[in-house]
Design a protein around this motif. Structure first.
Motif, PDB file in Angstrom:
ATOM      1  N   ILE A   1      -1.172   1.594  -5.334  1.00  0.00           N
ATOM      2  CA  ILE A   1      -0.626   2.969  -5.077  1.00  0.00           C
ATOM      3  C   ILE A   1      -1.781   3.499  -5.441  1.00  0.00           C
ATOM      4  N   TRP A   2      -1.925   4.540  -4.352  1.00  0.00           N
ATOM      5  CA  TRP A   2      -3.412   5.200  -3.857  1.00  0.00           C
ATOM      6  C   TRP A   2      -3.099   6.995  -4.556  1.00  0.00           C
TER       7      TRP A   2
ATOM      8  N   TYR B   1      -6.942   4.434  -7.329  1.00  0.00           N
ATOM      9  CA  TYR B   1      -5.678   3.673  -7.206  1.00  0.00           C
ATOM     10  C   TYR B   1      -5.211   3.252  -8.436  1.00  0.00           C
ATOM     11  N   VAL B   2      -3.938   2.730  -8.540  1.00  0.00           N
ATOM     12  CA  VAL B   2      -3.484   2.020  -9.611  1.00  0.00           C
ATOM     13  C   VAL B   2      -2.928   0.750  -8.925  1.00  0.00           C
TER      14      VAL B   2
ATOM     15  N   GLY C   1       6.090   3.747  -6.623  1.00  0.00           N
ATOM     16  CA  GLY C   1       5.201   4.584  -7.204  1.00  0.00           C
ATOM     17  C   GLY C   1       4.380   5.741  -6.926  1.00  0.00           C
ATOM     18  N   CYS C   2       4.049   6.660  -7.895  1.00  0.00           N
ATOM     19  CA  CYS C   2       3.527   7.841  -7.557  1.00  0.00           C
ATOM     20  C   CYS C   2       2.199   7.799  -8.438  1.00  0.00           C
TER      21      CYS C   2
ATOM     22  N   MET D   1       0.957  -1.301   0.042  1.00  0.00           N
ATOM     23  CA  MET D   1       0.039  -0.007   0.055  1.00  0.00           C
ATOM     24  C   MET D   1       1.012   1.347  -0.125  1.00  0.00           C
ATOM     25  N   GLN D   2       0.987   2.179  -1.007  1.00  0.00           N
ATOM     26  CA  GLN D   2       1.742   3.113  -1.204  1.00  0.00           C
ATOM     27  C   GLN D   2       0.759   4.521  -1.352  1.00  0.00           C
TER      28      GLN D   2
END
Length: 465
Positions: A449-450, A404-405, A300-301, A196-197
């Motif tokens: 990736i949120w 998210y991705v 990630g971003c 979870m990012q």
């Protein structure tokens, strides 16, 4: 299937408080009611009161003779899997679930049955055939009410190979048959990474690694002894929360004491992790483990900003330099919830290709089998939507800009912990030299990736002094 011996034991344990299992038809009717698969539109206080919120698959089923507990049941793909485990003790007061060994045995058996039946869900004839064979299989898997082999797929559906008594008194119950042929051992280490990012200063990113070591030992003999060792590179994080298969004959207690609930310290067991065992006839998971790795494999971003009738998106992904840059597949999926079909899309990708799903509600960014030399890839784009229809995805959590991705990838011949099987440390005490093969893989699991421009639905904020 009923086991009169088990029911008699239950009556002996419970005495006057014993609730007998009703007839099949009455039990089914009561279970459907409890699972809210009938009369779900009617409020029934006994079943629907907020004081009876179930947090597990263990139910209390109302019968004419009283409350039957515990009933282990779950609903999956149109089928109900259920059993009534024996509680070896008094039911008043109800014991904690973790102390009832029959629950874990029953769950393992039900999951084995589900694993056996579920691949045939789309072929009704094949599924009915498999269900018809279940009675024969249960005679082998659970002859007197105690599960001996929960891997239903490994059993033979005919009576020809069922051994009434093992030919060798030293043959353990989990070796349902003996192998004839050239000896060979296959081992596969599969690690799954959850992540979870958030890319937010006040929210901590989290990631977890779960490993499983699967073995298939084709070895002659009624009770062959095998010893296998897992090794780690120097300075690698130790394996923790190790759970071993029941066929393992002995382990170092220090190996089992290492838990992820405790902070790492110098006395943590760093291996090698040695497992002596007598293998079952079919493939099995020798052990499970977790590990606290220092970094996730892909950082990630994701930014999603709504501007009028359209939204702007930006995704940056970076492969950590310690990760093997060789994927079987790697893709990022970008869903758009609670919106209509994508009517207009303009985008630019630095690497790979971008596809639009047939329903026009999902962008699939196929990165492929390698990251570029820079180990970084980016996607920018502008998206606008048409009128929403019933076929487009909705989500009560991902509303507005909360989105998210999700990453999907598999890296063969690689583990995030560095864990591997040393071929030369494998000891097999049988005549001849067995052929040994080992493989490894890292697979993504719930890798999110949120959107950093919106509040994430679940956050882990750091403790403030």
């Amino acid at each position: 299937r009923r086991y009169p011996t088990v029911e008699l034991r239950a009556e002996t344990f419970n005495g006057s408080t014993h609730v007998p299992v009703p007839s099949d038809s009455a039990f089914l009717k009561a279970l459907l009611f409890e699972l809210r698969l009938v009369d779900d539109h009617v409020f029934v206080e006994q079943r629907d009161t907020c004081t009876r919120i179930n947090h597990s698959s263990v139910h209390s089923v109302a019968t004419t003779a009283g409350e039957l507990w515990p009933v282990l049941a779950f609903h999956k793909s149109g089928l109900i899997y259920a059993c009534v485990p024996l509680v070896e003790g008094t039911l008043e007061p109800r014991p904690p679930l973790l102390t009832v060994s029959g629950l874990s045995q029953g769950l393992a058996l039900l999951l084995g049955i589900m694993d056996y039946i579920s691949p045939s869900r789309k072929n009704e004839v094949e599924m009915n055939t498999k269900i018809g064979q279940l009675r024969n299989l249960l005679i082998q898997a659970c002859p007197l009410g105690t599960p001996l082999n929960t891997n239903i797929r490994s059993l033979n559906s005919s009576f020809e190979d069922i051994q009434e008594m093992p030919a060798d008194k030293d043959q353990p119950a989990w070796r349902s048959s003996t192998y004839k042929g050239k000896p060979q051992v296959n081992v596969c280490i599969t690690e799954k990474v959850k992540c979870m990012q958030y890319d937010q200063s006040d929210v901590v990113d989290t990631w977890q690694v779960y490993g499983a070591v699967n073995c298939k030992c084709d070895i002659e003999g009624s009770a062959p002894n095998v010893t296998l060792s897992l090794n780690l590179p120097t300075n690698a994080p130790p394996l923790q929360d190790i759970v071993v298969h029941h066929c393992v004959t002995s382990v170092d207690p220090a190996m089992l004491m290492s838990t992820s609930a405790e902070p790492l310290h110098d006395s943590v067991y760093n291996g090698p992790y040695k497992f002596p065992f007598i293998p079952p006839s079919d493939s099995f998971n020798l052990c499970y483990y977790t590990s606290q790795v220092p970094v996730p494999p892909i950082l990630g971003c994701y930014q999603l900003i709504e501007e009028g009738s359209q939204i702007k998106i930006m995704v940056n992904l970076k492969l950590h330099e310690s990760i093997k840059n060789s994927f079987e597949y790697c893709e990022a999926r970008i869903p758009f919830f609670n919106r209509g079909p994508i009517a207009h899309l303009e985008y630019k990708v630095s690497y790979g290709q971008l596809d639009l799903s047939r329903e026009k509600s999902l962008l699939v960014w196929v990165i492929g089998q390698k990251f570029p030399k820079s180990l970084e890839v980016s996607l920018t784009g502008t998206v606008s939507f048409g009128t929403a229809g019933k076929e487009h995805p909705t989500d009560y959590v991902c509303t507005g800009n909360t989105a998210y991705v999700k990453l999907y990838f598999r890296i063969p011949d690689f583990t995030l912990t560095g864990c591997y099987v040393d071929q030369h440390s494998v000891q097999i005490f049988v005549p001849g030299k067995p052929k040994f093969t080992a493989s490894r893989e890292l697979i993504s699991s719930d890798y999110y990736i949120w959107n950093s421009k919106a509040p994430a639905p679940m956050v882990y904020k750091p403790l403030l002094d």
